[in-house]
Design a protein around this motif. Structure first.
Motif, short mmCIF file in Angstrom:
data_model
loop_
_atom_site.label_atom_id
_atom_site.label_comp_id
_atom_site.label_asym_id
_atom_site.label_seq_id
_atom_site.Cartn_x
_atom_site.Cartn_y
_atom_site.Cartn_z
N MET A 25 0.83 -1.21 0.00
CA MET A 25 0.00 0.00 0.00
C MET A 25 0.87 1.26 0.00
N GLU A 26 1.98 1.24 0.74
CA GLU A 26 2.87 2.40 0.76
C GLU A 26 3.53 2.62 -0.59
N ARG A 27 3.91 1.53 -1.25
CA ARG A 27 4.55 1.65 -2.56
C ARG A 27 3.57 2.14 -3.62
N GLY A 28 2.33 1.74 -3.51
CA GLY A 28 1.30 2.19 -4.44
C GLY A 28 1.03 1.20 -5.55
N VAL A 29 -0.14 0.60 -5.53
CA VAL A 29 -0.54 -0.35 -6.56
C VAL A 29 -1.64 0.28 -7.39
N GLY A 30 -1.47 0.27 -8.70
CA GLY A 30 -2.49 0.75 -9.62
C GLY A 30 -3.24 -0.43 -10.21
N ILE A 31 -4.50 -0.23 -10.56
CA ILE A 31 -5.33 -1.29 -11.11
C ILE A 31 -5.94 -0.84 -12.43
N ARG A 32 -5.80 -1.69 -13.44
CA ARG A 32 -6.53 -1.53 -14.70
C ARG A 32 -7.54 -2.66 -14.75
N PHE A 33 -8.81 -2.29 -14.88
CA PHE A 33 -9.89 -3.27 -14.95
C PHE A 33 -10.56 -3.13 -16.30
N LYS A 34 -10.53 -4.21 -17.08
CA LYS A 34 -11.07 -4.22 -18.44
C LYS A 34 -10.46 -3.09 -19.27
N GLY A 35 -9.16 -2.85 -19.07
CA GLY A 35 -8.43 -1.86 -19.85
C GLY A 35 -8.58 -0.43 -19.38
N ARG A 36 -9.31 -0.19 -18.29
CA ARG A 36 -9.56 1.17 -17.79
C ARG A 36 -8.97 1.34 -16.40
N GLU A 37 -8.33 2.46 -16.16
CA GLU A 37 -7.75 2.77 -14.86
C GLU A 37 -8.86 2.94 -13.82
N ARG A 38 -8.72 2.25 -12.67
CA ARG A 38 -9.71 2.37 -11.59
C ARG A 38 -9.00 2.90 -10.34
N THR A 39 -9.63 3.86 -9.68
CA THR A 39 -9.06 4.41 -8.46
C THR A 39 -9.93 4.10 -7.24
N ASP A 40 -11.05 3.43 -7.44
CA ASP A 40 -11.98 3.15 -6.34
C ASP A 40 -11.96 1.69 -5.90
N VAL A 41 -10.87 0.98 -6.17
CA VAL A 41 -10.77 -0.44 -5.87
C VAL A 41 -10.41 -0.65 -4.40
N GLU A 42 -11.22 -1.43 -3.69
CA GLU A 42 -10.97 -1.76 -2.28
C GLU A 42 -10.19 -3.07 -2.16
N GLU A 43 -10.42 -3.99 -3.08
CA GLU A 43 -9.74 -5.29 -3.06
C GLU A 43 -9.73 -5.83 -4.49
N TYR A 44 -8.70 -6.63 -4.80
CA TYR A 44 -8.64 -7.23 -6.14
C TYR A 44 -7.98 -8.60 -6.07
#
Length: 80
Positions: A25-44
């Motif tokens: 979490m400190e390093r920072g994980v980004g998520i792409r869901f179905k090719g789109r950047e998501r910033t509201d992800v709580e868990e993946y």
């Protein structure tokens, strides 16, 4: 960054979860869901192909965000 230096397969933003990782979490994980950047992800979970995303600003009676599970292609990457 090397190929083996990848984000965890499953990560949760809730510190009470067994899938919580403070270092990730400190390093920072980004998520792409179905090719789109998501910033509201709580868990993946990349291997299972799902994310849990917050439903706006709604919270449950314990103050944790209400979430919905969405299935599709998930790609996790380091932001830094």
């Amino acid at each position: 960054m090397t190929e083996t230096d990848s984000p965890p397969d499953r990560l949760c933003a809730d510190s009470d979860s067994p899938f919580f990782s403070e270092a990730a979490m400190e390093r920072g994980v980004g998520i792409r869901f179905k090719g789109r950047e998501r910033t509201d992800v709580e868990e993946y979970s990349v291997s299972e192909g799902w994310i849990r995303a917050a439903l706006g600003k709604k919270v449950d009676r314990r103050g944790k965000p209400l979430t919905i599970t969405l299935k599709g292609d998930v790609e996790a990457y380091w932001r830094s």
